[in-house]
Design an enzyme around this catalytic site. Structure first.
Site, PDB file in Angstrom:
ATOM      1  N   ALA A 140     -23.241  24.186 -31.104  1.00  0.00           N
ATOM      2  CA  ALA A 140     -22.139  23.348 -30.616  1.00  0.00           C
ATOM      3  C   ALA A 140     -20.868  23.759 -31.339  1.00  0.00           C
ATOM      4  O   ALA A 140     -20.882  24.024 -32.541  1.00  0.00           O
ATOM      5  CB  ALA A 140     -22.435  21.871 -30.860  1.00  0.00           C
ATOM      6  N   LYS A 161     -22.999  21.059 -40.107  1.00  0.00           N
ATOM      7  CA  LYS A 161     -21.670  21.033 -39.475  1.00  0.00           C
ATOM      8  C   LYS A 161     -20.652  21.617 -40.446  1.00  0.00           C
ATOM      9  O   LYS A 161     -20.536  21.161 -41.585  1.00  0.00           O
ATOM     10  CB  LYS A 161     -21.291  19.601 -39.082  1.00  0.00           C
ATOM     11  CG  LYS A 161     -19.955  19.518 -38.345  1.00  0.00           C
ATOM     12  CD  LYS A 161     -19.795  18.225 -37.561  1.00  0.00           C
ATOM     13  CE  LYS A 161     -19.567  17.042 -38.449  1.00  0.00           C
ATOM     14  NZ  LYS A 161     -19.189  15.828 -37.675  1.00  0.00           N
ATOM     15  N   ASP A 296     -16.941   5.267 -31.579  1.00  0.00           N
ATOM     16  CA  ASP A 296     -16.945   6.194 -30.442  1.00  0.00           C
ATOM     17  C   ASP A 296     -18.370   6.404 -29.921  1.00  0.00           C
ATOM     18  O   ASP A 296     -18.894   7.522 -29.949  1.00  0.00           O
ATOM     19  CB  ASP A 296     -16.333   7.529 -30.881  1.00  0.00           C
ATOM     20  CG  ASP A 296     -16.001   8.434 -29.704  1.00  0.00           C
ATOM     21  OD1 ASP A 296     -15.856   7.913 -28.579  1.00  0.00           O
ATOM     22  OD2 ASP A 296     -15.890   9.660 -29.900  1.00  0.00           O
TER      23      ASP A 296
END
Length: 562
Positions: A140, A161, A296
């Site tokens: 991603a 990440k 979110d």
């Protein structure tokens, strides 16, 4: 917060980036904005990039979609701004919010070698030393970071990440530019000052700087895990703190089904209706019980595991509500459910940081809003839709809410939308009702009232203790003549701007006349050196006066056309 900001110094420091922004604005048909902000003389090069053919293509695209496309082209900071602003229905029209929610946050990946270097800088060791296996290509890639699959030395599958190189410097420069543009919009476009765009940029600056620190995301994950320990409906991926830093975060790799993939859920023997109910209850528990919620919760951040638990990903953006704010939110929702506009208005006034005199008008507007839903059964009321409409009324009556209010409206509306996809008969307000009733009941419990009574007595004690000394201070200020009354004039900016423009032209005209008279005197004095018998200094003076006069004339004609 953007500190030590200066309009002029900020402009020239980032002149190249301003040029890029101007080019993109013109490309998507917003060249008029550059003119209205009075910066076209610096950025005229951007206008030359626009083509007539492009203009014809843009005529088929809505204004709102062109704004979204421009933000996507301007890069990570502007994409994040669009996502952040989509949480503010009190400021933006619903059509623009719908378009901003389609913002694409996936971008081309940066080289993996850069990711390896960042991991070494943050964690103090190479990828080979830290991991048994590290996937070469990211699975991603977003505007601020990209994610790699890896395996720890002990065999744990993890997701790593890694923040984009130099993203902090890019964001810092873009934030200064955003603040300057907000300043210009408020200054040059009438009526925009009431939206307080600079405050919005400051709020966004605070939010995005928190997202840039992955240590904060790790702390959020730990907080969620503590809050929901023992609750089998929710799953928070484990964070490996020894492999986490400011620009790198390593979490457990979770296999699951995207929450809106109904067909896959059914194939796996999972009832989508049960997931809709669990998801709503978990989000509402975050809001009403803990006052700490995922801000979110869109479908990309929610996975359903085989044991039917819902996994919450990407915990960088969270919202916080104080106990008092939670009580007031409960009162608003109870007012919606019982069709009681007076309760809603009173609560909104209590929540607002400013007072407005038009209380009866607001009550009438809210009565009309509630009347739209009067004929519907409770389970047919779309709570997200009502709260969004309510939010838009707030800006009309200039009621300023705490930032967390809009985040929770977005969180509830997003979860409600997911619920409808999973279950056509889903009703968010039916899930909200038990939480609201419990909050209201708790307010009138003996324990809560006793605590409020003690707090009130304490406040009264401090007031009476400080009253004599503060009264003495006021009297001394009056005696010393240091009490001042300040007046604030609003709506005079266009008049003052025109007045300043007139004075500037008058001064310019006086200088021009002086130059003509002085040049005439020099010519009559016959002072050398000469050209064809005419003094050169006099000729130069007349030419300068002609150039200045032409410039003044062009300026007057331009302003008359605006």
């Amino acid at each position: 917060m953007i500190d030590n900001w200066r309009p002029r110094s900020g402009f020239y420091r980032h002149i190249g980036r301003y040029g890029e922004i101007a080019s993109v604005l013109v490309k998507y048909g917003f060249g008029d904005l550059i003119s209205r902000l009075n910066i076209e003389r610096y950025l005229s090069a951007g206008k030359r990039l626009f083509r007539v053919g492009q203009q014809k293509k843009l005529s088929r695209i809505s204004r709102w979609d062109r704004i979204r496309m421009a933000l996507e082209e301007l890069g990570p900071t502007f994409i994040k701004l669009g996502q952040f602003a989509s949480n503010r229905p009190d400021i933006l029209p619903s059509e623009l919010i719908d378009s901003l929610e389609k913002l694409q946050d996936s971008v081309a990946p940066f080289p993996s070698q850069d990711a390896h270097n960042i991991i070494r800088e943050e964690l103090g060791a190479s990828v080979n030393q830290l991991f048994k296996y590290f996937e070469e290509n990211p699975f991603a890639s977003a505007s601020m970071a990209q994610v790699y699959q890896a395996v720890l030395k002990d065999g744990h599958k993890v997701a790593v990440k890694v923040q984009r190189p130099k993203i902090r410097e890019i964001i810092r420069a873009d934030l200064e530019i955003m603040y300057h543009l907000a300043f210009l919009i408020e200054k040059h476009i009438q009526g925009m000052e009431q939206l307080n765009l600079r405050q919005l940029v400051n709020e966004f600056s605070s939010a995005i700087n928190k997202e840039l620190d992955f240590n904060a995301e790790a702390l959020h994950a730990e907080q969620f895990a503590r809050n929901f320990s023992g609750d089998s409906r929710i799953y928070i991926p484990r964070v490996f703190l020894h492999l986490t830093g400011r620009r790198v975060i390593t979490t457990e790799f979770v296999d699951g089904i995207k929450i809106t993939n109904v067909n896959e859920l059914i194939k796996s023997g999972i009832d989508p209706k049960e997931i809709a109910s669990s998801g709503a209850s978990v989000v509402l528990k975050q809001i009403f019980e803990f006052g700490f919620f995922h801000a979110d919760p869109h479908a990309g951040n929610l996975l359903v595991k085989r044991d039917k638990s819902i996994c919450f990903l990407d915990l960088g953006m969270t919202g916080i509500l104080s106990p008092t704010s939670r009580e007031r939110l409960s009162s608003i929702i109870l007012g919606i459910a019982t069709r009681d506009p007076q309760r809603i208005v009173k609560t909104l006034y209590d929540m607002s940081s400013e007072r407005v005199e038009r209380k009866e008008e607001l009550e009438y507007e809210i009565s009309e809003l509630i009347q739209e839903y009067a004929s519907r059964s409770l389970r047919m009321i779309n709570i997200g839709e009502v709260l969004n409409k309510l939010s838009r009324l707030l800006v009309v009556y200039r009621l300023k809410m705490i930032p967390g209010f809009y985040l929770l409206v977005k969180a509830m509306a997003t979860m409600e939308g997911i619920g409808y996809k999973l279950d056509p008969d889903f009703s968010m307000i039916e899930h909200v009702e038990p939480f609201v009733k419990k909050m209201i009941a708790d307010q009138f419990s003996f324990r809560h009232m006793a605590k409020d009574g003690v707090d009130t007595l304490q406040d009264f004690f401090f007031l009476m203790r400080d009253l004599p000394s503060e009264t003495r201070d006021i009297i001394q200020l009056i005696k010393a003549g240091r009490v001042r009354i300040e007046f604030e004039h609003r709506g005079l900016e266009p008049v003052l701007k025109k007045f300043s423009q007139t004075i500037n032209r008058l001064v310019f005209g006086v200088v021009l006349a002086s130059l003509v008279i002085g040049s005439s005197v020099v010519i009559l004095s016959n002072i050398p050196p000469k050209l064809y018998g005419v003094p050169l200094i006099g000729i130069a003076g007349f030419l300068t006066a002609a150039f200045m006069g032409f410039g003044l004339l062009v300026s007057i004609i331009r302003n008359e056309k605006k």
